[in-house]
Design a protein around this motif. Structure first.
Motif, PDB file in Angstrom:
ATOM      1  N   GLU A  91      31.038  34.428  31.341  1.00 53.49           N
ATOM      2  CA  GLU A  91      30.796  33.313  32.519  1.00 53.49           C
ATOM      3  C   GLU A  91      29.187  32.951  32.450  1.00 53.49           C
ATOM      4  O   GLU A  91      29.002  31.886  32.797  1.00 53.49           O
ATOM      5  CB  GLU A  91      30.987  34.263  33.886  1.00 53.49           C
ATOM      6  CG  GLU A  91      32.243  34.562  34.144  1.00 53.49           C
ATOM      7  CD  GLU A  91      32.307  34.932  35.375  1.00 53.49           C
ATOM      8  OE1 GLU A  91      32.960  34.287  36.397  1.00 53.49           O
ATOM      9  OE2 GLU A  91      31.968  36.487  35.366  1.00 53.49           O
ATOM     10  N   ARG A 142      27.986  34.665  42.958  1.00 54.77           N
ATOM     11  CA  ARG A 142      29.292  34.515  42.860  1.00 54.77           C
ATOM     12  C   ARG A 142      29.806  33.693  44.263  1.00 54.77           C
ATOM     13  O   ARG A 142      29.203  34.089  45.328  1.00 54.77           O
ATOM     14  CB  ARG A 142      30.276  35.723  42.706  1.00 54.77           C
ATOM     15  CG  ARG A 142      29.839  36.114  41.311  1.00 54.77           C
ATOM     16  CD  ARG A 142      30.637  37.460  41.179  1.00 54.77           C
ATOM     17  NE  ARG A 142      30.379  37.868  39.567  1.00 54.77           N
ATOM     18  CZ  ARG A 142      30.901  37.446  38.610  1.00 54.77           C
ATOM     19  NH1 ARG A 142      31.570  36.472  38.370  1.00 54.77           N
ATOM     20  NH2 ARG A 142      30.444  38.141  37.378  1.00 54.77           N
ATOM     21  N   GLY A 190      34.640  34.514  43.852  1.00 57.64           N
ATOM     22  CA  GLY A 190      34.431  35.400  42.683  1.00 57.64           C
ATOM     23  C   GLY A 190      33.835  34.705  41.522  1.00 57.64           C
ATOM     24  O   GLY A 190      33.483  35.544  40.382  1.00 57.64           O
ATOM     25  N   ARG A 191      33.778  33.439  41.335  1.00 56.03           N
ATOM     26  CA  ARG A 191      33.275  32.641  40.150  1.00 56.03           C
ATOM     27  C   ARG A 191      31.933  32.531  40.099  1.00 56.03           C
ATOM     28  O   ARG A 191      31.171  32.328  41.241  1.00 56.03           O
ATOM     29  CB  ARG A 191      33.856  31.137  40.274  1.00 56.03           C
ATOM     30  CG  ARG A 191      33.705  30.390  39.080  1.00 56.03           C
ATOM     31  CD  ARG A 191      34.502  29.231  39.168  1.00 56.03           C
ATOM     32  NE  ARG A 191      33.704  28.103  40.207  1.00 56.03           N
ATOM     33  CZ  ARG A 191      33.239  27.043  40.118  1.00 56.03           C
ATOM     34  NH1 ARG A 191      33.286  26.417  38.831  1.00 56.03           N
ATOM     35  NH2 ARG A 191      32.641  26.527  41.079  1.00 56.03           N
ATOM     36  N   LEU A 192      31.437  33.057  39.063  1.00 51.96           N
ATOM     37  CA  LEU A 192      29.825  33.018  38.730  1.00 51.96           C
ATOM     38  C   LEU A 192      29.273  31.355  38.976  1.00 51.96           C
ATOM     39  O   LEU A 192      29.730  30.662  38.190  1.00 51.96           O
ATOM     40  CB  LEU A 192      29.526  33.514  37.501  1.00 51.96           C
ATOM     41  CG  LEU A 192      28.204  33.907  36.948  1.00 51.96           C
ATOM     42  CD1 LEU A 192      28.146  35.320  36.396  1.00 51.96           C
ATOM     43  CD2 LEU A 192      27.193  32.846  36.530  1.00 51.96           C
TER      44      LEU A 192
END
Length: 187
Positions: free
Chosen positions: A18, A66, A70-72
């Motif tokens: 990521e 995040r 939960g996405r960076l």
């Protein structure tokens, strides 16, 4: 948004892909963070993997932001000097925000996190460099960083053109109040 420190091999290793994607998107978007466009995904991944030992020795601290899924969406790092006469300072590096996260306070939150963490380990002076007239300059100025000047033709932008770089510093912790601070960690 949640911010976490990647302070061990498993956490950093789990985030490398990521982080590499963020680095590629940042460089391809025109940000001058030390790489030329187009940045190869494998090269970005290798670069982040190369940071693991520095994290484990305490020479480098890395945080990620995040989103709610939960996405960076961002990262920032601090580099701690290894010399005894400079343990009171650290360099802020690689503040990057994913294009989808820009304008939402992600950069501001990451910057504040790094500043607080620096104070927590006794750092009293932070410094950084960034491309002159870049959007990043606005973020640093608004956060109370002091620009001390620019160096012409310091680094190539992602497209290979030499650009000036502005140098900034910020006193934090007790130094922000005019007191002499403690030493930073030995690593």
């Amino acid at each position: 948004m949640a911010i976490e420190r990647l302070d061990d091999r498993p956490r950093l290793s789990a985030a490398v892909e990521e982080l590499a994607e963020l680095l590629v998107r940042t460089v391809d978007g025109g940000a001058s963070v030390g790489f030329l466009a187009p940045l190869d995904r494998d090269a970005a991944t290798a670069w982040w993997r190369g940071r693991v030992d520095a994290v484990l020795t305490g020479e480098l601290a890395v945080w990620v932001a995040r989103d709610g899924d939960g996405r960076l969406i961002g990262t920032v790092s601090l580099v701690f000097p290894d010399k005894p006469n400079s343990r009171h300072r650290a360099e802020l590096v690689k503040l990057m925000v994913h294009p989808d996260g820009r304008g939402q306070g992600v950069g501001k939150a990451l910057l504040a996190t790094a500043e607080r963490a620096a104070v927590d380990v006794g750092v009293t002076l932070l410094h950084l460099d960034t491309e002159t007239d870049s959007p990043a300059e606005y973020v640093y100025a608004k956060a109370g960083w002091t620009r001390i000047g620019a160096i012409p033709d310091y680094a190539a932008d992602p497209y290979g053109s030499l650009r000036p770089t502005s140098i900034y510093y910020k006193r934090v912790g007790s130094a922000a109040d005019g007191a002499v601070g403690a030493a930073a960690p030995a690593g």
